[in-house]
Design an enzyme around this catalytic site. Structure first.
Site, PDB file in Angstrom:
ATOM      1  N   GLY A  45       2.733  -7.295  -5.154  1.00 15.85           N
ATOM      2  CA  GLY A  45       3.669  -7.434  -4.047  1.00 15.85           C
ATOM      3  C   GLY A  45       4.588  -8.610  -4.303  1.00 15.85           C
ATOM      4  O   GLY A  45       4.225  -9.541  -5.031  1.00 15.85           O
ATOM      5  N   GLN A  50      10.212 -15.387  -2.005  1.00 19.92           N
ATOM      6  CA  GLN A  50       9.688 -15.794  -3.315  1.00 19.92           C
ATOM      7  C   GLN A  50      10.738 -15.755  -4.417  1.00 19.92           C
ATOM      8  O   GLN A  50      10.501 -16.255  -5.512  1.00 19.92           O
ATOM      9  CB  GLN A  50       8.518 -14.897  -3.726  1.00 19.92           C
ATOM     10  CG  GLN A  50       7.304 -15.069  -2.829  1.00 19.92           C
ATOM     11  CD  GLN A  50       6.160 -14.210  -3.318  1.00 19.92           C
ATOM     12  OE1 GLN A  50       6.090 -13.041  -2.990  1.00 19.92           O
ATOM     13  NE2 GLN A  50       5.277 -14.780  -4.118  1.00 19.92           N
ATOM     14  N   CYS A 105      -1.273 -15.557  -5.501  1.00 15.49           N
ATOM     15  CA  CYS A 105       0.135 -15.438  -5.121  1.00 15.49           C
ATOM     16  C   CYS A 105       0.992 -15.828  -6.315  1.00 15.49           C
ATOM     17  O   CYS A 105       0.713 -16.830  -6.975  1.00 15.49           O
ATOM     18  CB  CYS A 105       0.415 -16.370  -3.948  1.00 15.49           C
ATOM     19  SG  CYS A 105       2.123 -16.292  -3.375  1.00 15.49           S
ATOM     20  N   LEU A 106       2.044 -15.039  -6.586  1.00  8.97           N
ATOM     21  CA  LEU A 106       2.898 -15.337  -7.742  1.00  8.97           C
ATOM     22  C   LEU A 106       3.597 -16.690  -7.600  1.00  8.97           C
ATOM     23  O   LEU A 106       3.985 -17.285  -8.602  1.00  8.97           O
ATOM     24  CB  LEU A 106       3.929 -14.226  -7.943  1.00  8.97           C
ATOM     25  CG  LEU A 106       3.358 -12.850  -8.312  1.00  8.97           C
ATOM     26  CD1 LEU A 106       4.482 -11.831  -8.428  1.00  8.97           C
ATOM     27  CD2 LEU A 106       2.547 -12.905  -9.594  1.00  8.97           C
ATOM     28  N   HIS A 147      -0.486 -10.047   3.291  1.00 10.41           N
ATOM     29  CA  HIS A 147      -0.094 -11.196   2.457  1.00 10.41           C
ATOM     30  C   HIS A 147       1.436 -11.285   2.341  1.00 10.41           C
ATOM     31  O   HIS A 147       2.020 -12.356   2.527  1.00 10.41           O
ATOM     32  CB  HIS A 147      -0.748 -11.074   1.070  1.00 10.41           C
ATOM     33  CG  HIS A 147      -0.392 -12.169   0.126  1.00 10.41           C
ATOM     34  ND1 HIS A 147      -1.284 -13.141  -0.286  1.00 10.41           N
ATOM     35  CD2 HIS A 147       0.793 -12.470  -0.486  1.00 10.41           C
ATOM     36  CE1 HIS A 147      -0.662 -13.978  -1.104  1.00 10.41           C
ATOM     37  NE2 HIS A 147       0.602 -13.591  -1.247  1.00 10.41           N
ATOM     38  N   GLU A 148       2.061 -10.146   2.053  1.00  5.70           N
ATOM     39  CA  GLU A 148       3.522 -10.151   1.903  1.00  5.70           C
ATOM     40  C   GLU A 148       4.216 -10.395   3.241  1.00  5.70           C
ATOM     41  O   GLU A 148       5.237 -11.087   3.312  1.00  5.70           O
ATOM     42  CB  GLU A 148       4.018  -8.837   1.280  1.00  5.70           C
ATOM     43  CG  GLU A 148       3.476  -8.544  -0.114  1.00  5.70           C
ATOM     44  CD  GLU A 148       3.606  -9.712  -1.070  1.00  5.70           C
ATOM     45  OE1 GLU A 148       4.610 -10.440  -1.006  1.00  5.70           O
ATOM     46  OE2 GLU A 148       2.685  -9.926  -1.877  1.00  5.70           O
ATOM     47  N   HIS A 151       4.590 -13.903   4.034  1.00  5.16           N
ATOM     48  CA  HIS A 151       5.716 -14.554   3.349  1.00  5.16           C
ATOM     49  C   HIS A 151       6.997 -14.484   4.185  1.00  5.16           C
ATOM     50  O   HIS A 151       7.758 -15.453   4.236  1.00  5.16           O
ATOM     51  CB  HIS A 151       5.997 -13.892   1.995  1.00  5.16           C
ATOM     52  CG  HIS A 151       5.145 -14.413   0.874  1.00  5.16           C
ATOM     53  ND1 HIS A 151       5.137 -15.737   0.489  1.00  5.16           N
ATOM     54  CD2 HIS A 151       4.278 -13.785   0.043  1.00  5.16           C
ATOM     55  CE1 HIS A 151       4.310 -15.897  -0.525  1.00  5.16           C
ATOM     56  NE2 HIS A 151       3.757 -14.727  -0.818  1.00  5.16           N
TER      57      HIS A 151
END
Ligand SMILES: [Zn+2]
Length: 196
Positions: A45, A50, A105-106, A147-148, A151
């Site tokens: 995701g 991000q 997380c990226l 999670h997304e 963000h």
């Protein structure tokens, strides 16, 4: 085009995203670039903050999770090819007994921690064609969506950890924001002296 992923510590990750409309410039290109950036970093995701944009947009492709051998064939089938674009999303319901899943997380490379969330979500959103949808998801797909979704609300999974856990990873988070980390995809670090 692969875009640099914003690292922990950048204020854009703390902003509540703004809704967008069909006139948002080059939206299809942006969405393609987000998928490309996500695949390049082996993510499932990626949310617009991000890549530095405080807007309510995130993309998901849960296919990598389908390779988990602990899942039933049915669960694997649901995950395989689950590729979606979520625009202006609102989670309207979260249900069930909270369960722990080890999240990463990226924007926060190499940090993984158990996060507790409810297993079932109802979400309203627009797809990439601006078609209105209301859908219910559970299991790992719900988890990735939550999670997304966080963000675009300016929340990171590390915000959901206990005070003790937060203290334990504080130094690693500070290093990430300074770029003191080995990562094999392109990133943008907030506390790094300008040179590149
Ligand atoms: Zn993330």
């Amino acid at each position: 085009m692969i875009l640099p992923i914003v690292a922990y510590g950048d204020p854009v990750l703390k902003k509540v995203g703004e809704d967008i409309d069909q006139n948002y410039p080059d939206l299809n290109v942006l969405i393609d670039n987000m998928f490309e950036t996500m695949y390049n970093a082996y993510g499932v995701g990626l949310a617009a903050p991000q890549i530095g944009l405080p807007i309510r947009l995130f993309v998901i492709d849960a296919t990598p999770f389908s390779e988990d051998e602990d899942l039933t064939a049915e669960e694997q089938d649901v995950l395989k090819g689950f590729k979606r674009v979520f625009i202006n999303a609102t989670i309207i319901k979260e249900e069930g007994e909270e369960w722990a899943f080890n999240e990463g997380c990226l924007s926060i490379p190499d940090v993984r921690e158990d996060v507790y969330r409810k297993p079932k979500v109802t979400i309203e959103y627009l797809d990439e064609n601006f078609q209105e949808k209301t859908e219910v998801f559970d299991g790992l797909i719900a988890r990735v969506i939550q999670h997304e979704y966080d963000h675009i609300e300016g929340v990171l999974f590390t915000d959901k950890l206990s005070v003790l856990k937060k203290r334990l990873i504080k130094g690693r988070l500070a290093n990430i924001s300074k770029g003191k980390i080995n990562v094999d995809y392109r990133m943008r670090f907030p506390a790094q002296k300008k040179k590149r």
